[in-house]
Scaffold this active site. Structure first.
Site, PDB file in Angstrom:
ATOM      1  N   LYS A  35     -22.984   2.206 -25.984  1.00 39.04           N
ATOM      2  CA  LYS A  35     -23.516   3.142 -26.989  1.00 39.04           C
ATOM      3  C   LYS A  35     -23.697   2.428 -28.332  1.00 39.04           C
ATOM      4  O   LYS A  35     -23.168   1.323 -28.532  1.00 39.04           O
ATOM      5  CB  LYS A  35     -22.562   4.334 -27.132  1.00 39.04           C
ATOM      6  CG  LYS A  35     -21.166   3.962 -27.626  1.00 39.04           C
ATOM      7  CD  LYS A  35     -20.191   5.121 -27.464  1.00 39.04           C
ATOM      8  CE  LYS A  35     -18.805   4.726 -27.939  1.00 39.04           C
ATOM      9  NZ  LYS A  35     -17.785   5.740 -27.597  1.00 39.04           N
ATOM     10  N   ARG A 130     -12.770  17.223 -28.631  1.00 38.48           N
ATOM     11  CA  ARG A 130     -13.963  16.657 -29.236  1.00 38.48           C
ATOM     12  C   ARG A 130     -15.174  16.995 -28.364  1.00 38.48           C
ATOM     13  O   ARG A 130     -16.111  17.601 -28.821  1.00 38.48           O
ATOM     14  CB  ARG A 130     -13.793  15.138 -29.395  1.00 38.48           C
ATOM     15  CG  ARG A 130     -14.899  14.478 -30.153  1.00 38.48           C
ATOM     16  CD  ARG A 130     -14.693  12.979 -30.257  1.00 38.48           C
ATOM     17  NE  ARG A 130     -14.837  12.296 -28.975  1.00 38.48           N
ATOM     18  CZ  ARG A 130     -14.915  10.972 -28.848  1.00 38.48           C
ATOM     19  NH1 ARG A 130     -14.837  10.184 -29.917  1.00 38.48           N
ATOM     20  NH2 ARG A 130     -15.039  10.416 -27.666  1.00 38.48           N
ATOM     21  N   TYR A 243     -17.906  -7.779 -60.669  1.00 38.85           N
ATOM     22  CA  TYR A 243     -17.918  -6.439 -61.268  1.00 38.85           C
ATOM     23  C   TYR A 243     -16.513  -5.983 -61.664  1.00 38.85           C
ATOM     24  O   TYR A 243     -15.535  -6.218 -60.956  1.00 38.85           O
ATOM     25  CB  TYR A 243     -18.475  -5.425 -60.259  1.00 38.85           C
ATOM     26  CG  TYR A 243     -19.976  -5.481 -60.125  1.00 38.85           C
ATOM     27  CD1 TYR A 243     -20.807  -5.269 -61.212  1.00 38.85           C
ATOM     28  CD2 TYR A 243     -20.547  -5.740 -58.891  1.00 38.85           C
ATOM     29  CE1 TYR A 243     -22.190  -5.312 -61.077  1.00 38.85           C
ATOM     30  CE2 TYR A 243     -21.926  -5.774 -58.735  1.00 38.85           C
ATOM     31  CZ  TYR A 243     -22.741  -5.562 -59.841  1.00 38.85           C
ATOM     32  OH  TYR A 243     -24.103  -5.606 -59.701  1.00 38.85           O
ATOM     33  N   MET A 291     -23.223  -5.870 -53.420  1.00 41.68           N
ATOM     34  CA  MET A 291     -24.154  -5.441 -52.371  1.00 41.68           C
ATOM     35  C   MET A 291     -24.631  -6.625 -51.524  1.00 41.68           C
ATOM     36  O   MET A 291     -24.701  -6.535 -50.298  1.00 41.68           O
ATOM     37  CB  MET A 291     -25.367  -4.745 -52.995  1.00 41.68           C
ATOM     38  CG  MET A 291     -26.308  -4.145 -51.973  1.00 41.68           C
ATOM     39  SD  MET A 291     -27.793  -3.448 -52.712  1.00 41.68           S
ATOM     40  CE  MET A 291     -27.121  -2.076 -53.648  1.00 41.68           C
TER      41      MET A 291
HETATM   42  C1  PLP Z   1     -16.720   5.158 -26.863  1.00 42.34           C
HETATM   43  C2  PLP Z   1     -16.174   5.745 -25.612  1.00 42.34           C
HETATM   44  C3  PLP Z   1     -15.650   4.907 -24.615  1.00 42.34           C
HETATM   45  C4  PLP Z   1     -15.401   3.422 -24.835  1.00 42.34           C
HETATM   46  O1  PLP Z   1     -14.303   3.330 -25.704  1.00 42.34           O
HETATM   47  P1  PLP Z   1     -13.665   1.928 -26.152  1.00 42.34           P
HETATM   48  O2  PLP Z   1     -12.440   2.324 -26.894  1.00 42.34           O
HETATM   49  O3  PLP Z   1     -14.680   1.307 -27.034  1.00 42.34           O
HETATM   50  O4  PLP Z   1     -13.396   1.139 -24.939  1.00 42.34           O
HETATM   51  C5  PLP Z   1     -15.290   5.487 -23.394  1.00 42.34           C
HETATM   52  N1  PLP Z   1     -15.390   6.819 -23.211  1.00 42.34           N
HETATM   53  C6  PLP Z   1     -15.864   7.660 -24.168  1.00 42.34           C
HETATM   54  C7  PLP Z   1     -15.939   9.120 -23.881  1.00 42.34           C
HETATM   55  C8  PLP Z   1     -16.261   7.154 -25.407  1.00 42.34           C
HETATM   56  O5  PLP Z   1     -16.716   7.984 -26.352  1.00 42.34           O
END
Ligand code: PLP
Length: 347
Positions: A35, A130, A243, A291
């Site tokens: 992802k 979630r 800064y 930046m």
């Molecule tokens: C992002 C995610 C993973 C992978 O998690 P990692 O901690 O990066 O290995 C697996 N399952 C779900 C549902 C996720 O959202």
């Protein structure tokens, strides 16, 4: 153009996938979570490399991310979508042959209504609150869903980066109870994969571990970031740098200014806790991160190199994350678009 160079080692990602795969027994499939553009590292290249290594299932967050994966891996591998079947996803799910993880009664109705016969999985909530069907929704829908035949039933651990946290066992028990008799099940991301057989079920789905991040402490490092030095100057005692006059020289110091900053994902919060490296030698960041620029104390170097390394063998994404009060995931997914990216081990 002398841009900062981000080196991404696809062979190291493949090696990390193999190492994670070796942690579960042969009947457990090891998928790959790609992802967010493979945690910022380029989903096309990463998915292609991992498919060549033997990965047969990929996970993305959103349906449109699945399209790039399908393009990379061809028609055979399974591509699962964590956010399920959202409004407007039907055409993509069908054209890219994606498997949405249905998360709510609304998604179940949408999927069966709009894309009848299309493959699906189910995500269950076991306490993280979630994503996923709640226990009572699952109880009500389970008969119909099981008749239609989900490709996979999953849940997600909230505290797997802390193996001793009681939440892990609590979620494991809840998942076992909710999925008794279900054919294909998956509970674990990287953290759960490391926690042993009880957490593996039929498929594990690591993400961050593939990319060299904690909690997979033995991962091979995947990224190296080398930032060119723009100029070096002598700073006298009591002169300030950057800064807000946030840093003041005690004695005469040599300060190098390097060409990357918070617009490149080197977040401001890492401030003075971070270091950069000239070969093996650490040089402290001084003053505030700007930046496009970072200032570094190089007084102790015999010679200032053309570029300094901010990510590499001496300082990984989690070290930098610690300096910034965040996690390796955020450092990786924030790495900017101005870098010149160099891939090694490409398929
Ligand atoms: C992002 C995610 C993973 C992978 O998690 P990692 O901690 O990066 O290995 C697996 N399952 C779900 C549902 C996720 O959202």
């Amino acid at each position: 153009m002398n841009a900062a160079k981000l080196f991404i080692d696809l062979d190291a990602i493949a090696a990390n996938w193999r190492a994670l795969d070796a942690m579960s027994s042969d009947h457990v499939e090891t998928a790959a979570v790609v992802k967010a553009n493979a945690y910022g590292l380029d989903v096309g290249r990463v998915a292609t490399r991992l498919a060549r290594e033997g990965a047969r299932s990929f996970f993305v967050a959103l349906a449109n991310e699945g399209v790039a994966v399908r393009h990379a891996v061809g028609s055979d591998p399974d591509i699962y979508v964590f956010s399920g079947h959202m409004v407007g996803d039907g055409a993509l799910i069908q054209s890219a042959d994606l498997i949405p993880m249905l998360n709510s009664p609304e998604q179940v109705a949408r999927h069966f209504g709009e894309t009848p016969g299309a493959a699906f999985g189910v995500q269950l909530d076991t306490g993280m609150n979630r994503l996923g069907l709640e226990a009572d929704d699952w109880a009500a829908l389970r008969g119909d869903l099981m008749t239609a035949g989900p490709r996979l039933v999953i849940s997600h651990l909230a505290c797997a980066d802390e193996p001793d946290h009681p939440m892990n066992h609590q979620q494991l028990r809840a998942f076992q109870e909710m999925t008794e008799g279900v054919a294909r099940r998956s509970l674990s991301a990287t953290g759960g994969t490391l926690m042993g057989e009880a957490y593996h079920f039929d498929l594990v789905r690591p993400g961050i571990g593939l990319y060299g991040g904690l909690p997979f402490a033995d991962a091979e490092p995947v990224v190296r970031l080398s930032v060119p030095v723009v100029q070096t100057r002598a700073v006298r005692p009591f002169e300030t740098v950057g800064y807000g006059n946030a840093w003041e020289a005690d004695i005469e110091r040599q300060i190098a200014t390097i060409a990357a900053g918070y617009a490149d994902g080197l977040i401001r919060a890492m401030g003075q806790g971070a270091r950069v490296f000239a070969g093996d030698i650490a040089c402290p960041v001084v003053g505030r991160v700007s930046m496009d620029l970072i200032t570094v104390d190089v007084t102790h170097l015999d010679e200032v190199p053309d570029a300094l390394e901010i990510l590499g063998p001496h300082q990984g994404v989690d070290d930098l994350a610690e300096a910034a009060g965040t996690i390796g995931y955020e450092i990786l997914t924030s790495l900017g678009h101005r870098y010149s990216r160099r891939y090694s081990g490409a398929a």
